[in-house]
Design an enzyme around this catalytic site. Structure first.
Site, short mmCIF file in Angstrom:
data_model
loop_
_atom_site.label_atom_id
_atom_site.label_comp_id
_atom_site.label_asym_id
_atom_site.label_seq_id
_atom_site.Cartn_x
_atom_site.Cartn_y
_atom_site.Cartn_z
N TYR A 1 38.93 7.37 -83.07
CA TYR A 1 39.82 6.21 -83.22
C TYR A 1 39.07 4.88 -83.16
O TYR A 1 39.69 3.83 -83.28
CB TYR A 1 40.91 6.27 -82.15
CG TYR A 1 41.74 7.52 -82.26
CD1 TYR A 1 41.61 8.55 -81.32
CD2 TYR A 1 42.62 7.71 -83.31
CE1 TYR A 1 42.33 9.73 -81.44
CE2 TYR A 1 43.37 8.88 -83.43
CZ TYR A 1 43.21 9.88 -82.49
OH TYR A 1 43.94 11.05 -82.60
N ARG B 1 41.72 16.73 -90.44
CA ARG B 1 41.64 17.17 -89.04
C ARG B 1 42.23 18.58 -88.91
O ARG B 1 42.54 19.23 -89.92
CB ARG B 1 42.35 16.16 -88.14
CG ARG B 1 41.67 14.79 -88.19
CD ARG B 1 42.32 13.79 -87.27
NE ARG B 1 42.24 14.25 -85.87
CZ ARG B 1 42.85 13.57 -84.88
NH1 ARG B 1 43.56 12.49 -85.13
NH2 ARG B 1 42.74 14.00 -83.64
N ALA C 1 51.38 11.23 -82.16
CA ALA C 1 51.73 12.66 -82.10
C ALA C 1 53.16 12.95 -82.52
O ALA C 1 53.47 14.05 -83.01
CB ALA C 1 51.47 13.19 -80.69
N PRO D 1 52.77 7.25 -79.01
CA PRO D 1 52.12 7.59 -77.74
C PRO D 1 50.61 7.59 -77.79
O PRO D 1 49.99 7.96 -78.78
CB PRO D 1 52.65 9.01 -77.44
CG PRO D 1 53.16 9.52 -78.73
CD PRO D 1 53.60 8.34 -79.53
N ASN E 1 52.79 3.80 -86.85
CA ASN E 1 51.87 4.87 -86.49
C ASN E 1 52.59 5.68 -85.42
O ASN E 1 52.51 5.35 -84.25
CB ASN E 1 50.55 4.33 -85.97
CG ASN E 1 49.57 5.46 -85.68
OD1 ASN E 1 49.97 6.62 -85.57
ND2 ASN E 1 48.29 5.12 -85.56
N GLU F 1 53.68 4.59 -93.37
CA GLU F 1 53.20 5.48 -92.31
C GLU F 1 51.69 5.28 -92.19
O GLU F 1 50.97 5.39 -93.20
CB GLU F 1 53.49 6.94 -92.67
CG GLU F 1 52.93 7.96 -91.73
CD GLU F 1 53.14 9.39 -92.22
OE1 GLU F 1 53.89 9.58 -93.21
OE2 GLU F 1 52.56 10.31 -91.62
N ASP G 1 64.88 10.87 -88.86
CA ASP G 1 66.28 10.55 -89.14
C ASP G 1 66.55 9.05 -89.01
O ASP G 1 67.33 8.49 -89.78
CB ASP G 1 67.20 11.34 -88.20
CG ASP G 1 67.26 12.82 -88.55
OD1 ASP G 1 67.73 13.60 -87.71
OD2 ASP G 1 66.81 13.19 -89.66
N HIS H 1 47.98 6.01 -90.14
CA HIS H 1 47.15 6.77 -89.20
C HIS H 1 45.74 6.20 -89.25
O HIS H 1 45.18 5.97 -90.35
CB HIS H 1 47.12 8.25 -89.56
CG HIS H 1 48.48 8.87 -89.58
ND1 HIS H 1 49.19 9.17 -88.44
CD2 HIS H 1 49.29 9.21 -90.62
CE1 HIS H 1 50.36 9.68 -88.78
NE2 HIS H 1 50.46 9.70 -90.09
N ILE H 2 45.16 5.99 -88.11
CA ILE H 2 43.79 5.48 -88.04
C ILE H 2 42.83 6.50 -88.66
O ILE H 2 41.93 6.17 -89.42
CB ILE H 2 43.41 5.17 -86.58
CG1 ILE H 2 44.27 4.00 -86.05
CG2 ILE H 2 41.92 4.89 -86.42
CD1 ILE H 2 44.20 3.81 -84.55
N ARG I 1 40.02 5.63 -76.03
CA ARG I 1 40.53 6.97 -76.37
C ARG I 1 39.73 7.58 -77.49
O ARG I 1 39.72 7.07 -78.61
CB ARG I 1 42.00 6.88 -76.78
CG ARG I 1 42.55 8.20 -77.26
CD ARG I 1 43.87 8.03 -77.96
NE ARG I 1 44.37 9.33 -78.45
CZ ARG I 1 45.34 9.46 -79.34
NH1 ARG I 1 45.91 8.39 -79.86
NH2 ARG I 1 45.72 10.65 -79.73
C1 DHK Z 1 47.06 8.91 -83.81
C2 DHK Z 1 47.35 9.86 -82.87
O1 DHK Z 1 47.62 9.53 -81.61
C3 DHK Z 1 47.33 11.28 -83.21
O2 DHK Z 1 48.30 12.03 -82.48
C4 DHK Z 1 47.50 11.48 -84.68
C5 DHK Z 1 46.94 9.21 -85.23
C6 DHK Z 1 46.55 10.61 -85.45
C7 DHK Z 1 46.00 8.24 -85.93
O3 DHK Z 1 45.07 8.69 -86.63
O4 DHK Z 1 46.24 7.04 -85.77
O5 DHK Z 1 47.32 12.77 -84.98
#
Ligand code: DHK
Length: 147
Positions: A24, A106, A76, A11, A73, A97, A86, A99-100, A19
């Site tokens: 990001y 954080r 949330a 999401p 990614n 996994e 699962d 994450h940007i 955003r």
């Molecule tokens: C992206 C999101 O939307 C956040 O909810 C995560 C993640 C971090 C990211 O760093 O790509 O906490």
């Protein structure tokens, strides 16, 4: 390699570019997709984003049935979704996994990932470039396992 790499995005990632750019960056999701396709080279790749948890789960099931690797990614949903965990547990290939941001630098709410319990590896904090690193990594892992 005939089965595709699945790159799945959770999401609010459709809003990348505008955003919270201080967190990001300014790279759009379309630009991230182009980076992934360049990193994949001749390896087939499915690149998708959804704000709906059930849709991400359906795509993980699709990858279980016909994919070779997953880069996800979950955004949330990383911190809330046992359902995504699962589903990932059923996948037999490599899972990265992604994450940007470095979620561990954080707020504490971002520190406990359900998805990490199923991930082969975690990339966090490399910015959008992390996607290209992840795609190259799973591509190489799959090729090595097929050798
Ligand atoms: C992206 C999101 O939307 C956040 O909810 C995560 C993640 C971090 C990211 O760093 O790509 O906490």
């Amino acid at each position: 390699m005939t089965k595709p790499i699945y790159v799945l995005n959770g999401p609010n990632l459709n809003r990348l570019g505008t955003r919270e750019p201080h967190l990001y960056g300014s790279t759009t999701l379309a630009e991230v997709e182009a980076m992934c396709r360049e990193a994949a080279g001749d390896a087939p790749l499915e690149f998708r984003q959804s704000n709906r948890e059930y849709e991400l789960i359906d795509w993980i099931h699709e990858a279980i049935d016909g994919g070779c690797a997953i880069v996800i990614n979950p955004a949330a949903f990383t911190f809330t979704s046992m359902a995504i965990l699962d589903a990932l547990k059923m996948f037999s290939g490599p899972i990265i996994e992604l994450h940007i941001t470095n979620i561990h630098r954080r707020e504490p709410i971002y520190h406990r990932s359900y998805v990490s319990l199923a991930a082969t590896a975690i990339i966090a904090g490399l910015g959008a470039q992390g996607y290209a690193v992840a795609v190259r990594s799973v591509r190489d892992l799959v090729r090595a396992s097929a050798a």
